[in-house]
Scaffold this motif. Structure first.
Motif, mmCIF file in Angstrom:
data_model
loop_
_atom_site.group_PDB
_atom_site.id
_atom_site.type_symbol
_atom_site.label_atom_id
_atom_site.label_comp_id
_atom_site.label_asym_id
_atom_site.label_seq_id
_atom_site.Cartn_x
_atom_site.Cartn_y
_atom_site.Cartn_z
ATOM 1 N N GLY A 195 0.821 -1.210 0.000
ATOM 2 C CA GLY A 195 0.000 0.000 0.000
ATOM 3 C C GLY A 195 0.849 1.251 0.000
ATOM 4 O O GLY A 195 2.070 1.215 -0.199
ATOM 5 N N LYS A 196 0.193 2.364 0.198
ATOM 6 C CA LYS A 196 0.872 3.665 0.243
ATOM 7 C C LYS A 196 1.788 3.719 1.451
ATOM 8 O O LYS A 196 1.438 3.203 2.510
ATOM 9 N N PRO A 197 2.973 4.329 1.348
ATOM 10 C CA PRO A 197 3.467 5.154 0.237
ATOM 11 C C PRO A 197 4.401 4.417 -0.719
ATOM 12 O O PRO A 197 5.337 5.012 -1.261
ATOM 13 N N TYR A 198 4.187 3.148 -0.951
ATOM 14 C CA TYR A 198 5.139 2.333 -1.704
ATOM 15 C C TYR A 198 4.710 2.179 -3.166
ATOM 16 O O TYR A 198 3.522 2.166 -3.488
ATOM 17 N N ARG A 199 5.700 2.052 -4.032
ATOM 18 C CA ARG A 199 5.478 2.098 -5.474
ATOM 19 C C ARG A 199 4.480 1.073 -6.014
ATOM 20 O O ARG A 199 3.691 1.408 -6.916
ATOM 21 N N PRO A 200 4.459 -0.186 -5.528
ATOM 22 C CA PRO A 200 3.519 -1.145 -6.120
ATOM 23 C C PRO A 200 2.064 -0.662 -6.114
ATOM 24 O O PRO A 200 1.328 -0.922 -7.072
ATOM 25 N N ALA A 201 1.671 0.049 -5.060
ATOM 26 C CA ALA A 201 0.291 0.548 -4.993
ATOM 27 C C ALA A 201 0.054 1.612 -6.059
ATOM 28 O O ALA A 201 -1.007 1.634 -6.714
ATOM 29 N N TYR A 202 1.034 2.481 -6.274
ATOM 30 C CA TYR A 202 0.873 3.551 -7.266
ATOM 31 C C TYR A 202 0.971 3.020 -8.691
ATOM 32 O O TYR A 202 0.327 3.555 -9.604
ATOM 33 N N ASP A 203 1.760 1.970 -8.874
ATOM 34 C CA ASP A 203 1.812 1.362 -10.203
ATOM 35 C C ASP A 203 0.435 0.817 -10.592
ATOM 36 O O ASP A 203 -0.014 0.988 -11.738
ATOM 37 N N LEU A 204 -0.241 0.185 -9.643
ATOM 38 C CA LEU A 204 -1.593 -0.312 -9.919
ATOM 39 C C LEU A 204 -2.560 0.847 -10.140
ATOM 40 O O LEU A 204 -3.453 0.773 -10.997
#
Length: 286
Positions: A195-204
């Motif tokens: 989840g936030k604030p990590y990149r995998p969540a923003y990539d999705l």
């Protein structure tokens, strides 16, 4: 330089093609929808913008969508929804571990549906997945330290299915799985954050935004993150190179709001210890 405080977000939102908005603390308060925020997002979509709701809720997005309906968040306010539950599913699949010890509510176990995994007792586990505390209304994170010490001593990887430390449920401030992850890291354990604030969540979230825009690419300069947490929402925006709008009346409201009005001194104090600076702030989205 002081962060501008806005009474209305309309002109600011119009500068962007995509909004990535937090849910709890921005769109609803844990109990019911916040109508001015829902209206703002609906109007933005009517003018051609795309709204992706990005939540650290540990449940899969289909389950959270039903919950938003019950809280009276209109479907017209958003295009796509990405949750930490979605990211957790992906991280479990990538881990190749199959025997999972789960910390969290029974209802959170939807993240394991249709996955080739087995939920097991402590001694059998080769992976720990924490979606919440088992009962965040009555328990405190420190109560889990002995259990986490045993897992850390065995070197088990730990997936945090909700990186938030705390969340408001109405007027109550209650602990989240992120508080367990901090203890596990303190004990020397390895944590993957879903989840936030990590990149995998923003990539999705970006993939969802492209889908909402008919497959058109998304310009990072045209993305605005809206959130109420410095540690997750604002930090995630900074990581991704997005602008951010800080909603001060959410998780930091005890520090930033005075008699329902945003206090500039409180806002400055909350942001002072962080390298993350939003382009503007509001007490609530409207």
């Amino acid at each position: 330089m002081a962060v501008p405080v806005l009474d209305s977000a309309g002109k600011l939102l119009a500068r962007y093609d995509v909004l990535i908005s937090d849910v709890w603390g921005v769109v609803h308060d844990g109990v019911w929808a916040l109508p001015p925020a829902c209206e703002a997002l609906t109007r933005y979509r009517e003018q051609g913008g795309a709204v992706v709701l990005l939540s650290n809720a540990p449940s899969p997005s289909e389950q959270v969508a039903d919950l938003l309906d019950k809280k009276r968040v209109p479907r017209e306010a958003w295009d796509r929804l990405i949750t930490s539950g979605d990211v957790t599913r992906a991280l479990i699949a990538e881990s190749h571990h199959r025997k999972i010890f789960h910390i969290g509510w029974q209802s959170d176990r939807a993240v394991f549906d249709h996955a080739d995994v087995e939920l097991v007792f402590e001694d059998e586990a080769d992976l720990v997945v924490a979606t919440e505390l088992n009962d965040y209304r009555t328990e405190q994170p420190e109560q889990y330290r002995p259990l986490l010490e045993r897992f850390a001593a065995r070197g088990l990887p730990f997936i945090c299915g909700n990186p938030d430390l705390v969340v408001h449920v109405g007027h109550d401030l209650l602990p989240c799985a992120g508080s367990l992850a901090l203890i596990y890291e303190e004990l020397g354990g390895s944590v993957a954050y879903a989840g936030k604030p990590y990149r995998p969540a923003y990539d999705l979230a970006l993939e969802a935004a492209r889908s909402a825009r008919g497959g058109h690419p998304v310009d990072p300069a045209k993305v605005l993150v809206i959130g109420d947490a410095v540690r997750t929402d604002l930090a995630g925006a900074r990581l991704m190179g997005f602008d951010s709008l800080f909603i001060a009346g959410g998780i930091h409201r005890d520090e930033t709001m005075r008699d329902g009005v945003l206090d500039p001194a409180g806002l400055e104090a909350v942001l002072a210890g962080s390298s993350v600076k939003p382009i503007a702030a509001m007490g609530a989205l409207r």
